[in-house]
Design a protein around this motif. Structure first.
Motif, PDB file in Angstrom:
ATOM      1  N   SER A  45      -7.519   7.689  -1.402  1.00 23.70           N
ATOM      2  CA  SER A  45      -6.865   6.726  -0.506  1.00 23.70           C
ATOM      3  C   SER A  45      -6.640   7.349   0.866  1.00 23.70           C
ATOM      4  N   LYS A  46      -6.274   8.623   0.896  1.00 27.13           N
ATOM      5  CA  LYS A  46      -6.052   9.314   2.173  1.00 27.13           C
ATOM      6  C   LYS A  46      -7.364   9.419   2.958  1.00 27.13           C
ATOM      7  N   ASP A  47      -8.463   9.739   2.261  1.00 30.14           N
ATOM      8  CA  ASP A  47      -9.778   9.803   2.917  1.00 30.14           C
ATOM      9  C   ASP A  47     -10.164   8.439   3.485  1.00 30.14           C
ATOM     10  N   ILE A  48      -9.965   7.406   2.689  1.00 34.37           N
ATOM     11  CA  ILE A  48     -10.320   6.040   3.110  1.00 34.37           C
ATOM     12  C   ILE A  48      -9.471   5.635   4.314  1.00 34.37           C
ATOM     13  N   SER A  49      -8.194   5.979   4.257  1.00 26.68           N
ATOM     14  CA  SER A  49      -7.277   5.689   5.356  1.00 26.68           C
ATOM     15  C   SER A  49      -7.778   6.307   6.653  1.00 26.68           C
ATOM     16  N   SER A  50      -8.200   7.539   6.576  1.00 23.47           N
ATOM     17  CA  SER A  50      -8.694   8.249   7.750  1.00 23.47           C
ATOM     18  C   SER A  50     -10.006   7.643   8.242  1.00 23.47           C
ATOM     19  N   THR A  51     -10.917   7.350   7.325  1.00 22.78           N
ATOM     20  CA  THR A  51     -12.230   6.793   7.685  1.00 22.78           C
ATOM     21  C   THR A  51     -12.102   5.426   8.352  1.00 22.78           C
ATOM     22  N   LEU A  52     -11.256   4.563   7.770  1.00 24.35           N
ATOM     23  CA  LEU A  52     -11.127   3.194   8.269  1.00 24.35           C
ATOM     24  C   LEU A  52     -10.038   3.032   9.326  1.00 24.35           C
ATOM     25  N   LYS A  53      -9.304   4.128   9.553  1.00 27.89           N
ATOM     26  CA  LYS A  53      -8.212   4.119  10.538  1.00 27.89           C
ATOM     27  C   LYS A  53      -7.162   3.053  10.223  1.00 27.89           C
ATOM     28  N   ILE A  54      -6.745   3.049   8.947  1.00 31.00           N
ATOM     29  CA  ILE A  54      -5.680   2.165   8.493  1.00 31.00           C
ATOM     30  C   ILE A  54      -4.693   3.006   7.684  1.00 31.00           C
ATOM     31  N   ALA A  55      -3.524   2.474   7.424  1.00 31.71           N
ATOM     32  CA  ALA A  55      -2.495   3.201   6.684  1.00 31.71           C
ATOM     33  C   ALA A  55      -2.887   3.369   5.218  1.00 31.71           C
ATOM     34  N   VAL A  56      -2.414   4.444   4.612  1.00 34.88           N
ATOM     35  CA  VAL A  56      -2.672   4.699   3.196  1.00 34.88           C
ATOM     36  C   VAL A  56      -2.159   3.529   2.357  1.00 34.88           C
ATOM     37  N   LYS A  57      -1.003   2.998   2.696  1.00 36.34           N
ATOM     38  CA  LYS A  57      -0.434   1.867   1.959  1.00 36.34           C
ATOM     39  C   LYS A  57      -1.355   0.646   2.046  1.00 36.34           C
ATOM     40  N   THR A  58      -1.987   0.440   3.184  1.00 37.58           N
ATOM     41  CA  THR A  58      -2.936  -0.671   3.342  1.00 37.58           C
ATOM     42  C   THR A  58      -4.143  -0.469   2.439  1.00 37.58           C
ATOM     43  N   VAL A  59      -4.624   0.766   2.365  1.00 38.76           N
ATOM     44  CA  VAL A  59      -5.736   1.085   1.457  1.00 38.76           C
ATOM     45  C   VAL A  59      -5.329   0.772   0.028  1.00 38.76           C
ATOM     46  N   GLU A  60      -4.129   1.186  -0.362  1.00 42.65           N
ATOM     47  CA  GLU A  60      -3.650   0.932  -1.724  1.00 42.65           C
ATOM     48  C   GLU A  60      -3.526  -0.555  -2.001  1.00 42.65           C
ATOM     49  N   ASN A  61      -3.112  -1.321  -0.993  1.00 46.15           N
ATOM     50  CA  ASN A  61      -3.042  -2.781  -1.155  1.00 46.15           C
ATOM     51  C   ASN A  61      -4.434  -3.371  -1.360  1.00 46.15           C
ATOM     52  N   HIS A  62      -5.405  -2.936  -0.544  1.00 49.45           N
ATOM     53  CA  HIS A  62      -6.785  -3.420  -0.699  1.00 49.45           C
ATOM     54  C   HIS A  62      -7.328  -3.031  -2.077  1.00 49.45           C
ATOM     55  N   ARG A  63      -7.070  -1.793  -2.485  1.00 49.66           N
ATOM     56  CA  ARG A  63      -7.530  -1.310  -3.794  1.00 49.66           C
ATOM     57  C   ARG A  63      -6.958  -2.191  -4.909  1.00 49.66           C
ATOM     58  N   GLY A  64      -5.665  -2.447  -4.866  1.00 51.10           N
ATOM     59  CA  GLY A  64      -5.028  -3.286  -5.881  1.00 51.10           C
ATOM     60  C   GLY A  64      -5.577  -4.702  -5.885  1.00 51.10           C
ATOM     61  N   ASN A  65      -5.771  -5.264  -4.692  1.00 47.02           N
ATOM     62  CA  ASN A  65      -6.294  -6.632  -4.587  1.00 47.02           C
ATOM     63  C   ASN A  65      -7.696  -6.744  -5.152  1.00 47.02           C
ATOM     64  N   LEU A  66      -8.578  -5.809  -4.785  1.00 45.06           N
ATOM     65  CA  LEU A  66      -9.958  -5.915  -5.271  1.00 45.06           C
ATOM     66  C   LEU A  66     -10.037  -5.667  -6.772  1.00 45.06           C
ATOM     67  N   MET A  67      -9.208  -4.762  -7.284  1.00 45.84           N
ATOM     68  CA  MET A  67      -9.213  -4.512  -8.727  1.00 45.84           C
ATOM     69  C   MET A  67      -8.705  -5.735  -9.494  1.00 45.84           C
ATOM     70  N   ARG A  68      -7.698  -6.388  -8.934  1.00 44.63           N
ATOM     71  CA  ARG A  68      -7.169  -7.604  -9.566  1.00 44.63           C
ATOM     72  C   ARG A  68      -8.215  -8.712  -9.536  1.00 44.63           C
ATOM     73  N   LYS A  69      -8.837  -8.914  -8.382  1.00 46.09           N
ATOM     74  CA  LYS A  69      -9.838  -9.978  -8.229  1.00 46.09           C
ATOM     75  C   LYS A  69     -11.033  -9.774  -9.152  1.00 46.09           C
ATOM     76  N   LEU A  70     -11.453  -8.507  -9.319  1.00 46.34           N
ATOM     77  CA  LEU A  70     -12.648  -8.211 -10.112  1.00 46.34           C
ATOM     78  C   LEU A  70     -12.317  -7.866 -11.560  1.00 46.34           C
ATOM     79  N   HIS A  71     -11.034  -7.906 -11.912  1.00 40.24           N
ATOM     80  CA  HIS A  71     -10.578  -7.589 -13.272  1.00 40.24           C
ATOM     81  C   HIS A  71     -10.994  -6.178 -13.679  1.00 40.24           C
ATOM     82  N   LEU A  72     -10.801  -5.223 -12.767  1.00 40.38           N
ATOM     83  CA  LEU A  72     -11.105  -3.822 -13.027  1.00 40.38           C
ATOM     84  C   LEU A  72      -9.784  -3.085 -13.216  1.00 40.38           C
TER      85      LEU A  72
END
Length: 91
Positions: A45-72
């Motif tokens: 998440s920290k790497d993704i945050s740095s790459t996309l220039k967004i907050a770690v918490k935002t990355v975690e929110n995106h991660r949770g959303n996509l996992m929920r949507k895809l049932h992963l």
């Protein structure tokens, strides 16, 4: 109604997500697709945050959303999905 099935809220809850339509990669936002690709490539998440220039918490929110949507349920599921759909290259 209009030939569709209707389940009461209680019945829907008891039936669970098994009757929910499957979500596909096209149902994800652009940012969620970027995050799933980076997760599959092994980025934290920290790497993704740095790459996309967004907050770690935002990355975690995106991660949770996509996992929920895809049932992963875990990173291994995300990685397998990303490889199977061509989001990330296989080994």
């Amino acid at each position: 109604c209009a030939g569709s099935r209707y389940y009461s809220p209680i019945a829907s809850q008891l039936l669970g997500e098994s009757f929910m339509p499957a979500t596909t990669i096209s149902d994800l936002s652009r940012r969620e697709r970027e995050v799933i690709q980076l997760i599959a490539e092994g980025a934290t998440s920290k790497d993704i945050s740095s790459t996309l220039k967004i907050a770690v918490k935002t990355v975690e929110n995106h991660r949770g959303n996509l996992m929920r949507k895809l049932h992963l349920h875990n990173v291994a599921d995300v990685t397998r999905y990303a490889i199977a759909t061509g989001i990330a290259p296989g080994l």
